[in-house]
Each structure stands twice: as structure tokens, then as C-alpha cells.
Design a protein around this motif. Structure first.
Motif, mmCIF file in Angstrom:
data_model
loop_
_atom_site.group_PDB
_atom_site.id
_atom_site.type_symbol
_atom_site.label_atom_id
_atom_site.label_comp_id
_atom_site.label_asym_id
_atom_site.label_seq_id
_atom_site.Cartn_x
_atom_site.Cartn_y
_atom_site.Cartn_z
ATOM 1 N N GLY A 62 0.795 -1.228 0.000
ATOM 2 C CA GLY A 62 0.000 0.000 0.000
ATOM 3 C C GLY A 62 0.822 1.270 0.000
ATOM 4 N N LEU A 63 1.826 1.378 0.874
ATOM 5 C CA LEU A 63 2.612 2.604 0.955
ATOM 6 C C LEU A 63 3.565 2.785 -0.229
ATOM 7 C CD1 LEU A 63 3.323 2.760 4.790
ATOM 8 C CD2 LEU A 63 1.697 4.109 3.467
ATOM 9 N N PRO A 64 4.372 1.778 -0.594
ATOM 10 C CA PRO A 64 5.249 1.990 -1.758
ATOM 11 C C PRO A 64 4.489 2.179 -3.068
ATOM 12 C CG PRO A 64 5.426 -0.280 -0.973
ATOM 13 C CD PRO A 64 4.660 0.493 0.061
ATOM 14 N N ALA A 65 3.267 1.657 -3.173
ATOM 15 C CA ALA A 65 2.504 1.819 -4.414
ATOM 16 C C ALA A 65 2.300 3.286 -4.752
ATOM 17 C CB ALA A 65 1.152 1.112 -4.298
ATOM 18 N N GLY A 66 2.060 4.126 -3.764
ATOM 19 C CA GLY A 66 1.859 5.543 -4.025
ATOM 20 C C GLY A 66 3.085 6.201 -4.620
ATOM 21 N N ALA A 67 4.259 5.896 -4.064
ATOM 22 C CA ALA A 67 5.494 6.468 -4.599
ATOM 23 C C ALA A 67 5.747 5.989 -6.022
ATOM 24 C CB ALA A 67 6.668 6.111 -3.693
ATOM 25 N N TRP A 68 5.493 4.713 -6.292
ATOM 26 C CA TRP A 68 5.707 4.188 -7.648
ATOM 27 C C TRP A 68 4.728 4.805 -8.640
ATOM 28 C CZ3 TRP A 68 6.032 -1.229 -5.078
ATOM 29 C CH2 TRP A 68 7.348 -1.472 -4.662
ATOM 30 N N VAL A 69 3.470 4.954 -8.231
ATOM 31 C CA VAL A 69 2.480 5.530 -9.138
ATOM 32 C C VAL A 69 2.823 6.983 -9.459
ATOM 33 C CG1 VAL A 69 0.070 6.292 -9.282
ATOM 34 C CG2 VAL A 69 0.602 3.959 -8.576
ATOM 35 N N ASP A 70 3.322 7.738 -8.477
ATOM 36 C CA ASP A 70 3.710 9.122 -8.735
ATOM 37 C C ASP A 70 4.858 9.212 -9.740
ATOM 38 O OD1 ASP A 70 1.838 10.494 -7.270
ATOM 39 O OD2 ASP A 70 3.021 10.534 -5.431
#
Length: 421
Positions: free
Chosen positions: A70-78
Motif C-alpha cells: 500500500g505505501l510503496p505503491a503511491g510512490a511508484w504511481v507518482d
């Protein structure tokens, strides 16, 4: 008509066309997912004879990837193009739901395979949901986000209404396992609609790459440090805890305690979902008339107590308790969700939106596996009906997070992007 006027008119139409494609694709995908939400538990209960505890584990499985990704997904999507992420996720999910009927036809289907399919599709959903929330503001002006989110939620809930009934019909005619192919087809339709979207919005210049942990901490600091975002995130986590417990036990409750068949199960859940459609349609109007913060409080405390009626469900006329109670309850849940999602998309800085979305969804969804496991465990220990009382009461109690300052004193949630830093 002059060429310039035709060009301006075409540009004016394009955002509406793009949104319609997104709406059609998402509603179709949610229809397939809604059918699967009935068929997959039926496969586990009727074909593989799963216990209530295993049903809780199966309900929790799609949400467990949020705890890890959940948390790393946001950084990757950005860092990536949101639409490309969504297309890859659709392809993975389609392949997963094709594998279940294939394995069944080969005579090798097991509960482990079902759990694995739920986990993999859940991992794909982590990235899809994060990318989707970051993608919508690229297609829709900020002032239209509430209206468009309401339409998407209404489409979602319409699919939830039609899906269980369609799932029950498919289970009666084709069988539960072959029916899962419909979900795979729905992901293909979603991908075709995404591919057809044409947007003139230029991609922002990529930010300098930093350590993943630093980018994750940016999203966490924003969510935890902002009092409004923190309050609605805590509320969402509590609601999901209760709703996951309800989802884990309601099929067992209706089939084994109340004694309904698969066809009746489908239309019962569909009728309850009509409230969700209504909630999606009225959320924007209530927020405009009352103020978004006041509407959020009023909706939660007016609608959630009706969920307690579901625990009174019995054979015959007492089935109405489930229909009416869940309809009003779901209307409130969906309306609150429309207001909160629109607030987050309008309020958060665009360069942080993927990380903020991932952080809030991580915190919200991390309670779903816990709620599902608690629901299944409580049903195994004390029975399905007492568990229905517990989980519906927990939904009412979740509103306590909305009573904290500063939400209690606001008419409207902030709508302008927050200042950086």
C-alpha cells in the motif's frame, strides 16, 4: 462553423467523452467484481466446503496486499503514467480469474488456489486503485470532482445491485466456477475503454528521484499531520473494519442461519445495494445544501443505525429486515465515501496525490483483513447472528472519529489545494 469554433467545441466535448469511457469501463469492471463477490464465496462454501473461519480468510485475502504494497505503491504511481499502471493491473486480474475455471475443469481446484487468486488480484487492485485516484483529476476539473465521483459511485453501486442477482442466476444456470470468466471479460472491457481515452493534459515533469522511504514518508506526514485528512482517514478505517466483518459473515448468515438458497442470496444482496445507488446520487446535493462537513456528520449518524436491522433477518417476511437495513446503511456509506474522496482529490497537492491516496487507502484498507478475520472468528465461536449484531454496531461507533475537532465546527471541508510543506 469556423474551424476555430469547431476545434473549441471538440475540445469541450473531449473531457466528457473521456469521462464517459472511464465510467463505462469502471462500471463494467465493478459489475464483474460484484458477480465474483457472490460466486467466489459460493465456490468456497458449496464446492470446496470451506468453514466460517476459512471464509473469513478468503474475504481478507484480497486486502492483505495493502499491508505490504500500500505505501510503496503511491510512490511508484507518482513516478509512472497512471493509465499504463491501470492497464497492466487489468491484464493481471483477467489472467487470475481465467485460471480458476481452467484449474476446476482440470480437476485440480483447491482452497489454496482460491486464496492465491484473491491475493494476486488484491495486489493488482492496490496499484489500480492508487493510479485511478490520481488519474481522475487529470480528466476532470477540480470543481466537477464531487459530481463525477458521485456518478462513478452510482455506477459502482448499480453494478453491486445487478452483480449479485446476476451471480445467483449464473450459479443456477452455468455454475459458480464458470461464472468467474465474466469477471475476466470485465477487465478486458475496462482496458479497452482506458485505451480509447484521449487526453490533452500534458504529463508533469518527473520530480527528482529520491529514496523510496523518503517519498513514502512525505505521504505519511501529510496524512497524519493534517487534522482534516487524519480525521476522515481514521473514520474510513473504522468503517472498513465493520464492513469487512459484515461481508465475511453475511453469506454464512443468510445461507446457513436464515436458510436462503443461492438465487435468493443474490437478490437479497442486490436489493440492499440499491441504497448505495441512492447514496451516490444524493451525496453531492446534500453536500451543496448542508455543507460537505455537516453532510458527512448527518449522513453517518442518520444512516448507520439502520444496519442493526440486518441482524433481525429471518425466513419469510423477516427478510425485509436485511433489505431495508442494509439499503439505508449502504446509502450512508457510499454518500460519505463520495464526499471524502472528492475532498482528498481537491485538497491534496497534485505532486503528492499518489502518495497521499496510497497512504489513506493503506490505512483504510489495512483494517479490512482484520475485520474479515474477526468476523469469521466471531462467527465460528459465537454464531453468525451475534456477530451480525457486533459488526453493525461497530459501524455506528465509527462515526465517533467525525466528532473530533476541527470537523465538528466546520460547514465545509477545505476544497482548495493545501500549501506545500
Amino acid at each position: 462553423m469556423p474551424a476555430a469554433a469547431r476545434s473549441a467545441k471538440g475540445q469541450d466535448r473531449r473531457p466528457h467523452r473521456n469521462f464517459r469511457l472511464l465510467l463505462i469501463g469502471e462500471t463494467t469492471s465493478k459489475l464483474g467484481t460484484s458477480v465474483t463477490s457472490v460466486l467466489l464465496p459460493l465456490v468456497a462454501v458449496t464446492t470446496l466446503h470451506a468453514s466460517p473461519f476459512v471464509m473469513g480468510v478468503l474475504t481478507a485475502a484480497p486486502w492483505l496486499p495493502w499491508l505490504i504494497l500500500g505505501l510503496p505503491a503511491g510512490a511508484w504511481v507518482d513516478r509512472l503514467a497512471p493509465r499504463r499502471v491501470m492497464l497492466v493491473c487489468n491484464a493481471v486480474s483477467a489472467a487470475v480469474f481465467v485460471s480458476v475455471p481452467v484449474t476446476w475443469w482440470l480437476g485440480a481446484l483447491t482452497l489454496g488456489h482460491l486464496l492465491g487468486a484473491a491475493l494476486i488480484s488484491g495486489a493488482a487492485s492496490v496499484f489500480f486503485s492508487t493510479a485511478y485516484s490520481a488519474y481522475l483529476p487529470q480528466l476532470v476539473p477540480t470543481q466537477d470532482l464531487m459530481e463525477r465521483n458521485a456518478q462513478l459511485q452510482a455506477g459502482d453501486q448499480t453494478a453491486r445491485v445487478a452483480g449479485p442477482g446476476l451471480g445467483g442466476l449464473i450459479a443456477q444456470t452455468l455454475g459458480s466456477v464458470p461464472g468467474l470468466l465474466l469477471d475476466a471479460v470485465s477487465f478486458v472491457v475496462s482496458s479497452l475503454c482506458l485505451t480509447a481515452i484521449r487526453s490533452d493534459v500534458p504529463r508533469p515533469a518527473p520530480a527528482p528521484r529520491r529514496r523510496l522511504s523518503r517519498e513514502i514518508s512525505d505521504g505519511l506526514r501529510f496524512v497524519v499531520g493534517d487534522p482534516q485528512v487524519r480525521a476522515v482517514t481514521a473514520f474510513g478505517a473504522a468503517v472498513n473494519l465493520a464492513m469487512a466483518g459484515l461481508q465475511a459473515v453475511q453469506v454464512v448468515f443468510l445461507v446457513r442461519t436464515v436458510g436462503v438458497d443461492s438465487d435468493t442470496l443474490g437478490w437479497l444482496v442486490s436489493c440492499g445495494g440499491l441504497g448505495g445507488v441512492l447514496g451516490g446520487l444524493v451525496a453531492g446535493r446534500l453536500a451543496t445544501r448542508m455543507g460537505s462537513a455537516r453532510a458527512l456528520l448527518a449522513i453517518q449518524f442518520a444512516a448507520s443505525p439502520f444496519g442493526l436491522l440486518a441482524a433481525l433477518t429471518g425466513p419469510g417476511p423477516r427478510l425485509a429486515f436485511f433489505v431495508f437495513g442494509t439499503a439505508v446503511m449502504l446509502a450512508g456509506v457510499v454518500a460519505c465515501n463520495v464526499i471524502i474522496v472528492s475532498f482528498r482529490q481537491a485538497y491534496c497537492p497534485s505532486e503528492l496525490l499518489g502518495r497521499v491516496t496510497a497512504t489513506t487507502l493503506f490505512l483504510n484498507y489495512s483494517t479490512i483483513p482484520l475485520g474479515a478475520l474477526l468476523g469469521g472468528s466471531l462467527a465460528s465461536l459465537f454464531g453468525a447472528r451475534p456477530t451480525m449484531w457486533v459488526v453493525t454496531a461497530a459501524l455506528v461507533a465509527a462515526g465517533g472519529f467525525l466528532l473530533v475537532a476541527p470537523l465538528r465546527g466546520l460547514r465545509d471541508l477545505p476544497g482548495a489545494p493545501a500549501a506545500d510543506g
